[in-house]
Every structure is written in structure tokens, then in C-alpha cells.
Enzyme design. Structure first.
Site, PDB file in Angstrom:
ATOM      1  N   TYR A 288      35.253  30.528  -4.836  1.00 23.52           N
ATOM      2  CA  TYR A 288      35.097  30.581  -6.299  1.00 23.52           C
ATOM      3  C   TYR A 288      36.498  30.643  -6.906  1.00 23.52           C
ATOM      4  CZ  TYR A 288      33.643  32.476 -10.914  1.00 23.52           C
ATOM      5  OH  TYR A 288      33.447  32.710 -12.261  1.00 23.52           O
TER       6      TYR A 288
ATOM      7  N   LYS B 191      33.686  26.219  -6.073  1.00 26.64           N
ATOM      8  CA  LYS B 191      33.272  26.231  -7.487  1.00 26.64           C
ATOM      9  C   LYS B 191      34.566  26.206  -8.272  1.00 26.64           C
ATOM     10  CE  LYS B 191      31.087  29.621 -10.692  1.00 26.64           C
ATOM     11  NZ  LYS B 191      31.735  29.172 -11.874  1.00 26.64           N
TER      12      LYS B 191
HETATM   13  O1  MN9 Z   1      31.228  30.347 -14.314  1.00 24.79           O
HETATM   14  C1  MN9 Z   1      31.489  30.102 -16.579  1.00 24.79           C
HETATM   15  N1  MN9 Z   1      32.668  30.874 -16.751  1.00 24.79           N
HETATM   16  C2  MN9 Z   1      32.622  32.113 -17.225  1.00 24.79           C
HETATM   17  C3  MN9 Z   1      31.443  29.625 -15.184  1.00 24.79           C
HETATM   18  O2  MN9 Z   1      31.605  32.638 -17.612  1.00 24.79           O
HETATM   19  C4  MN9 Z   1      33.909  32.845 -17.256  1.00 24.79           C
HETATM   20  C5  MN9 Z   1      31.343  28.899 -17.495  1.00 24.79           C
HETATM   21  O3  MN9 Z   1      30.040  28.473 -17.365  1.00 24.79           O
HETATM   22  C6  MN9 Z   1      31.667  29.213 -18.950  1.00 24.79           C
HETATM   23  O4  MN9 Z   1      30.975  30.350 -19.361  1.00 24.79           O
HETATM   24  C7  MN9 Z   1      31.280  28.072 -19.890  1.00 24.79           C
HETATM   25  C8  MN9 Z   1      31.715  28.349 -21.324  1.00 24.79           C
HETATM   26  O5  MN9 Z   1      33.121  28.261 -21.425  1.00 24.79           O
HETATM   27  O6  MN9 Z   1      31.825  26.889 -19.447  1.00 24.79           O
END
Ligand code: MN9
Length: 289
Positions: free
Chosen positions: A133, A161
């Protein structure tokens, strides 16, 4: 292990305890309404880094109970307490999770040898497959192409990821590692990543917008870029609204609008103001069928 995975939200009570019935409803909504291909459990969106080991285990268990084998499950077990990471990896594997994932170790500015040691230690304690990740914006750990190559030499490490806006690196990764799973981590950049032929995406807004994300991914794979671009535009209007209002609390409020008892975020995350709740409802009304 391809397709759209929601970075699963967890419901908490107003006091900050796990709200199990709400969590189960969020899982059901993801599967039944959002049509997601899988769930990524205890990631950033699951507020993982604010939870105790026992709470993380409880969430893994409840989610597996609710899901059975309906969709794929990835357990995020990473922790800078490596003993906790190993314990959680083994626990999720025993429960039957399809893969584990571990955030790069953060805070202490570990060097690359230490990061490699972290991953190899975790995989040596489980026979499950692991997905790195990578989220440099939050961890400060920005791995290079060659460093990914060194990690990927461990055959138990099956992919990454990739939550970064670096499309040069993403393209180089795809090119050099055709057999590894690459998941796009920024929902607002899904189409751009899909064009580079990622295997799927993992993100928070898929808890409410998974169906449209699936369409974007499919259209891009078919080469129907124009239609995909229009859907990404619509999606990004939604995501802009969510980000302006407060990411996780707004998604939870939108779930509530759809009848899902998504509860609250764990303090110190702020609760929405009256106005914020209203904004979330306006977004839900406009963007969710
Ligand atoms: O894991 C998410 N990152 C966080 C991925 O929550 C820090 C994303 O899905 C973001 O929330 C999304 C909005 O910026 O892209």
C-alpha cells in the site's frame, strides 16, 4: 482480484465505538447497490490508524461474516508495530481473506532496507499474498521503480495499491511488471490510470459511487474514452463536492441519505456542521440514484 474495490468505511457510534450493525449495512450497500468486486478492509478510509488491534480484528471478522465469499476481500494489516502487522496478517488469513496489504512503514523515516525487511518479515510469517500500500502523500514514503522491483522479487508480493498522482511512475510500473496487480488509489484519477491498463482500483468514494467507477474502468478497457471521460467528469464533480465538505464524514452522511446507518467518524475527526450535513444531502440527491 481485478476490478473495483471499495476502501471500506467503518461505522462508529457518536462516542467512537464500532457500530457493528452499521458496518454490516455499509458492507451490504457496497455489494448490493454499488456492485463492487471486492472490499479493502481497514485501510485509511476505514480509519484504521485510529483503531486498537482488537478493534481491527473485530472489523475483519464482522466483514468476513457478512461477505462470506460473495466478493473478494483484502485485509490491510500494515502497522509500524511489526508484531501487530504479523498478528493481523495471520488473523485475516485464518479468516479466509483473499490477500493482505500493508502500508509502507511511516513516521520514523525508515530507509529502504528497513522497508524491505518489514515486507519480507511479514510475508515470512504468512502464506497469504501481499499487496504493497503506497500512499506517499500520507506516509512520506515515495518508492522508486527500482525499489518496487526489489520488493516484487518476493513472489508473495503480488502488487501495489498506488495512491499517488505520478503517472510516469505508474506507466513504468505497468510496463515493467505486467504480471503484478496494480490498483489505482485516487478515485478522481481512475480514468487516467485505467488508460495505463491498471488491474483495478481501490478507493473511498466507491462506497457510494462504485457502479460508475466500474463503468469507467470497463469503458476505458474497451477504448471508449469519450464516454469514460464524461463519466469521470461527473464523478469528479461529486468528488470535488465531497472533498470541499470533509471526505469521510460526507461519504457517511451520503450513505445515511441512502438509508445506510453509517454512523460517525472516530474523534478527533470533526463531525459535520448542520450546513455540512445539508451539503452532503444535496450531493447525494444530485449524484446518487
Ligand atoms: O485509499 C483514498 N485515499 C484516502 C484511497 O482516503 C486517503 C482515495 O480513495 C481518496 O479518498 C479519494 C478522494 O481523494 O481519491
Amino acid at each position: 482480484m481485478q476490478g473495483i474495490f471499495s476502501a471500506l468505511m467503518c461505522a462508529f457510534t457518536e462516542e467512537g465505538d464500532i457500530h457493528e450493525a452499521g458496518l454490516r449495512q455499509i458492507v451490504r450497500y457496497n455489494i448490493d447497490q454499488c456492485q463492487i468486486d471486492g472490499l479493502y478492509v481497514n485501510g485509511s478510509t476505514g480509519e484504521n490508524f485510529m483503531l486498537s488491534t482488537d478493534e481491527k480484528k473485530r472489523i475483519f471478522k464482522v466483514v468476513k461474516e457478512e461477505v462470506g465469499s460473495e466478493v473478494k476481500l483484502i485485509a490491510q494489516i500494515g502497522s509500524i508495530n511489526i508484531r501487530e502487522a504479523i498478528e493481523l496478517a495471520q488473523y485475516a488469513t485464518t479468516l479466509g481473506y483473499d490477500a493482505i496489504s500493508a502500508v509502507t512503514p511511516y513516521y520514523y523515516k525508515f530507509d529502504f532496507d528497513e522497508i524491505k525487511e518489514y515486507y519480507n518479515t511479514i510475508t515470512s510469517h504468512t502464506d497469504n499474498k501481499l499487496i504493497v500500500y503506497s500512499i506517499p502523500g500520507l506516509t512520506g514514503v515515495d518508492l522508486s521503480l527500482d525499489q518496487f522491483e526489489e520488493l516484487f522479487r518476493n513472489e508473495q508480493i503480488i502488487g501495489v495499491k498506488f495512491t499517488a498522482p505520478d503517472f510516469f511512475l505508474l506507466e513504468r510500473l505497468r510496463h515493467r511488471f505486467p504480471d503484478k496487480f496494480i490498483y489505482s488509489g485516487f478515485d478522481e484519477m481512475l480514468l487516467s490510470a485505467a488508460v495505463l491498463n491498471v488491474d483495478g482500483a481501490i478507493g473511498s468514494t466507491y462506497n457510494i459511487n462504485g457502479e460508475k467507477a466500474k463503468q469507467i474502468l470497463t469503458l476505458a478497457k474497451e477504448g471508449n474514452i469519450e464516454e469514460a471521460r464524461l463519466l469521470q467528469k461527473e464523478t469528479n464533480n461529486l468528488i470535488s463536492g465531497i472533498l470541499e465538505n470533509g471526505l469521510y464524514p460526507t461519504i457517511k452522511e451520503m450513505l445515511k441519505y441512502k438509508g445506510v446507518d453509517a454512523g460517525f467518524c472516530r474523534p478527533p475527526t470533526k463531525t459535520l456542521t448542520r450546513n455540512g450535513e445539508e451539503q452532503a444531502r444535496v450531493l447525494a440527491k444530485r449524484f446518487l440514484q
